[in-house]
Design an enzyme around this catalytic site. Structure first.
Site, PDB file in Angstrom:
ATOM      1  N   SER A 115       0.873  -1.264   0.067  1.00  0.00           N
ATOM      2  CA  SER A 115      -0.086   0.082  -0.108  1.00  0.00           C
ATOM      3  C   SER A 115       0.694   1.193   0.156  1.00  0.00           C
ATOM      4  O   SER A 115       0.305   2.434  -0.115  1.00  0.00           O
ATOM      5  CB  SER A 115      -1.015   0.066   1.269  1.00  0.00           C
ATOM      6  OG  SER A 115      -0.315   0.258   2.423  1.00  0.00           O
ATOM      7  N   LYS A 158      -6.108   3.647   8.864  1.00  0.00           N
ATOM      8  CA  LYS A 158      -5.220   4.443   8.260  1.00  0.00           C
ATOM      9  C   LYS A 158      -5.773   6.059   8.389  1.00  0.00           C
ATOM     10  O   LYS A 158      -5.082   7.085   8.568  1.00  0.00           O
ATOM     11  CB  LYS A 158      -4.996   4.216   6.906  1.00  0.00           C
ATOM     12  CG  LYS A 158      -4.257   3.176   6.512  1.00  0.00           C
ATOM     13  CD  LYS A 158      -3.818   2.498   5.314  1.00  0.00           C
ATOM     14  CE  LYS A 158      -3.215   1.247   4.998  1.00  0.00           C
ATOM     15  NZ  LYS A 158      -3.040   1.008   3.680  1.00  0.00           N
TER      16      LYS A 158
END
Length: 220
Positions: A115, A158
């Site tokens: 990611s 996140k």
């Protein structure tokens, strides 16, 4: 009754006297301040975290050096990122007599996963352009060799990590729209979100745009 007199007002400068020095400083390594830096958002077993990825030129022949306890998938993402940026810039001379050292701070903590792809590419592109990215952005997304931005996991964690350090703009893969819609509004409150499908969209967001040699300022 207390014999000593105390001020009824507590000021910011009084906090260290009352509470002591803060055990952690959150923002020093979360703000890209120079070319070659970009803030990524990561998922860990303890929740979300932020990663200020750094890139610098070092003597070499177009290679890539990696540090920061990256796992195999993250190393692959770094190699994809530099190959993509070289092709994206289409400037063979830029990397002819220099290599890139890519570092993810907090080297004591192992890190892995794809990611950070768009963050690594952004840091490398920022270095190559000699231009610091616009302030306030954090990002997450897997990158392919042809510039596609693919879905990631742990989006909610996140977002929380980004808010914790004051990040107000988050770039994430459009493929994560369904997961994004399922995140409660109170988690997303106060943050601007930018879903993207290709790296060109990331670049357009984080760098000042030029037209006929004149830098166009983005509207707030």
């Amino acid at each position: 009754m207390l014999k000593e007199k105390y001020s009824k007002e507590i000021r910011e400068k009084d906090l260290i006297d009352y509470l002591g020095a803060p055990p952690f400083v959150d923002d020093r390594m979360t703000i890209p301040k120079v070319p070659g830096t970009a803030l990524g958002l990561a998922w860990t077993s303890a929740g979300g975290s932020t990663l200020l990825i750094e890139a610098v030129f070092v003597p070499g022949k177009g290679g890539l050096m990696l540090t920061g306890q990256m796992g195999k998938m993250m190393e692959e993402s770094a190699n994809i990122a530099i190959s993509f940026v070289k092709n994206y810039l289409d400037d063979s001379k830029l990397f002819e007599n220099k290599s890139i050292h890519l570092h993810v701070p907090d080297g004591a903590t192992p890190k892995d996963g794809p990611s950070a792809g768009i963050t690594m590419a952004t840091a490398i592109l920022s270095l190559a352009k000699g231009e610091t990215i616009l302030p306030g952005f954090g990002m997450t997304g897997e990158l392919t060799l042809t510039g596609e931005v693919l879905a990631i996991g742990g989006l909610r964690e996140k977002i929380v990590a980004a808010k914790r350090v004051g990040v107000k703009k988050i770039i994430f893969p459009k493929d994560n729209e369904k997961a994004f819609q399922e995140i409660p509004d109170y988690v997303k409150k106060g943050v601007q979100f930018f879903p993207v499908t290709r790296f060109e969209e990331v670049s357009n967001l984080v760098f000042k745009q030029k037209k006929n040699g004149i830098i166009k300022k983005k509207k707030k």
